[in-house]
Structure formats: C-alpha cells, structure tokens
Design a protein around this motif. Structure first.
Motif: not given
Length: 316
Positions: A263-269
């Motif tokens: 599973n890829p993971r995306y986050s946006i700080p």
C-alpha cells in the motif's frame, strides 16, 4: 495520554468569550505537554481535499522521467519535485522512503519582503494540479493564522502578533508519496525521527497511519486523528521563540506491517514559516528565573538555512 488531544477551531471563532478561551487553554496546554493536537472545523472543504488528493496521485503516477523534469537544481528542493530518498532526518545518513513536491508562497505585491521567493513550478501534464495545490495552500495558511492567534493569547502577547510574520511567510505545502515497499529497508523508514523546522505544521493525511509522536516519558504513541481533522504540531522555530514553553516534539513515520507493504501512503503537510526577517529571539514573556534564556538570537532565514543543510537539501 495514548493519543493526541483534539480541539475545535469553531470554539476559537465563536462569539462566546468562554468558548474562545477554552480553545486557547486547550491548545496551549497540549502544546506545552506533547506539542501535537488534532483540529476539526478547519477551512479545507471536503471537495478541495478530494480534488487535491486526485491531483497529487496523478502527479506521482507519472513516469519517473516526467517527474524528474520538475526537479530544479539550485533551489535546495524548495520548489517543485524532490525525488525518492533525497531527504533524510537530521543526524541520519539513510534517505527517507519518500518522494515529494513543494508549493511555495506567492506573496502580495505590497509585501515588502527582504528576499524574493522562487516561482512555483508548473506541471504541464496536469492543468489543475497547481491551481488546486495553491487553493489548499491558502486554506491551510488561513487555518494556521488562527492557531497562531490562539497561541499568542496563551503566551500573553497581542493576538495578531504573528499575523505580520506568517502572512507572506516562506511557507511550504508538501504533498508526499511513500511508495509501496518492495524489499526489506536497510535502516530506512518512511520518515525518520525528527522535529519540524518551522513555526507550526498542519498535516493532512495522517489518518492513513504510521505517524508516531514521542511522549515526554520516551514512549512512542500513534497519532490517530479523525478523517476530517488536521494534525497540527509545534516546530523548532516556535519552540525557540517561546524559550521551550511550547514543545517541538520528535515524531516519525514508521514503515507499515509487512502485510501492508503493497500500500502506498500519501500525506500533505503545510510547513508554516514566517518571513525570513522575523527574529526568533526568546520572547521576554517566556523568560524568567526558572526559565532562563535557552537560545542565542537568530533570524528565521538564518535558522532555516542551517537546518536545510543539516537534512541534506542544501549542500555546502
């Protein structure tokens, strides 16, 4: 405390002085104790969040050679694309298991800045990528201004003290892609244990799991917000400016269990930085006999440069 405290920005924005003070006390206490909160009723709409994720997933799905066209030499990674493994935590050699993009400030014409910010990089393959990214940038910046107003009141300084410095500040929106893990990582994690450089960080996407925060007692706890909440933490600049009153807490993004490696993971700080000419000198309201001045004077611009060298984005 096994999760980070949750606060409601609607309390601060209400016309009820008691609700406003409740928010000030809750977020201030949380930032003294653990340095992190989750925040509901921010300014990002569900549609904007959905569109932003659609655009960033489309960008990171582009062929590597297309993405690398947007990796601009000489900017220290401050705009455009930064490829896999380029950044590492302070004090570590292994590159983090991530690639990312940087949107930066487009200042007002009358901002009177002591520096010129680099232009944002336009992704030609995705006409909605940049407009969507900058709309999210503005909504996160607006949310951050109100958080800083609450913290100013908590510290005991004028409510709009941070407005001048954070408006037109050198803030960065960073969509991150942590690709699927294909082999046993050799000492690397998705994001090594670190403190953030800036005033505060507003994080989208922590609900995907993996974010951990270091408690005062040395235990790592999972930061698990609700789907519609932002995770907001204190950065090193604010810790320094408040003479350690507000805590910049060490945190990390750990690798998932082996069954979830696919599973890829995306986050946006959103890293909320002030203008570079802001003095980070310890505020007199935060210095007394029990808490002597802990840091030498420095500007935000000089501090940022030092830290970008330490994490490998600027070579000296």
């Amino acid at each position: 405390m096994n999760n980070i405290p949750s606060v409601d920005l609607a309390d601060f924005l209400s016309d009820d002085p008691k609700r406003k003070q409740k928010f000030v006390d809750e977020i201030g206490t949380a930032y003294e104790e653990i340095g992190f909160v989750s925040l509901k009723n921010h300014f990002l709409s569900d549609d904007l969040v959905e569109n932003l994720y659609k655009e960033i997933k489309a960008f990171f799905a582009l062929p590597v050679e297309d993405k690398e066209k947007y990796e601009i030499e000489g900017l220290g990674g401050q705009r455009g694309y930064v490829s896999f493994g380029k950044e590492h935590a302070k004090g570590k050699k292994e590159g983090d298991l991530k690639e990312f993009w940087h949107f930066g400030q487009k200042p007002d014409a009358e901002a009177n800045l002591p520096e010129e910010y680099p232009e944002n990089v336009e992704v030609k393959e995705l006409p909605d990528f940049n407009p969507t990214g900058m709309e999210a940038y503005r909504m996160l910046e607006k949310t951050g201004i109100y958080v800083l107003r609450a913290l100013a009141l908590y510290i005991g300084i004028e409510e709009t003290y941070f407005d001048k410095w954070a408006t037109n500040g050198n803030s960065i929106l960073r969509p991150i892609h942590y690709p699927p893990i294909t082999e046993e990582p050799k000492g690397a994690v998705r994001a090594g244990a670190h403190g953030d450089i800036n005033l505060i960080t507003l994080l989208m996407g922590a609900s995907a799991g993996g974010l951990q925060v270091l408690r005062k007692d040395g235990e790592w706890i999972d930061a698990i917000p609700q789907e519609d909440e932002l995770v907001i933490n204190v950065g090193d600049m604010l810790e320094r400016h408040t003479n350690n009153k507000l805590r910049s807490t060490i945190h990390r993004v750990v690798n998932p269990p082996k069954e979830d490696w696919d599973n890829p993971r995306y986050s946006i700080p959103f890293f909320m930085h002030p203008r570079s000419d802001m003095k980070l000198n310890c505020l007199e309201e935060c210095v007394d006999e029990e808490h002597p001045k802990a840091f030498p004077d420095i500007t935000a611009g000089d501090f940022l440069h030092q830290r970008l060298v330490e994490i490998g984005l600027i070579k000296e």
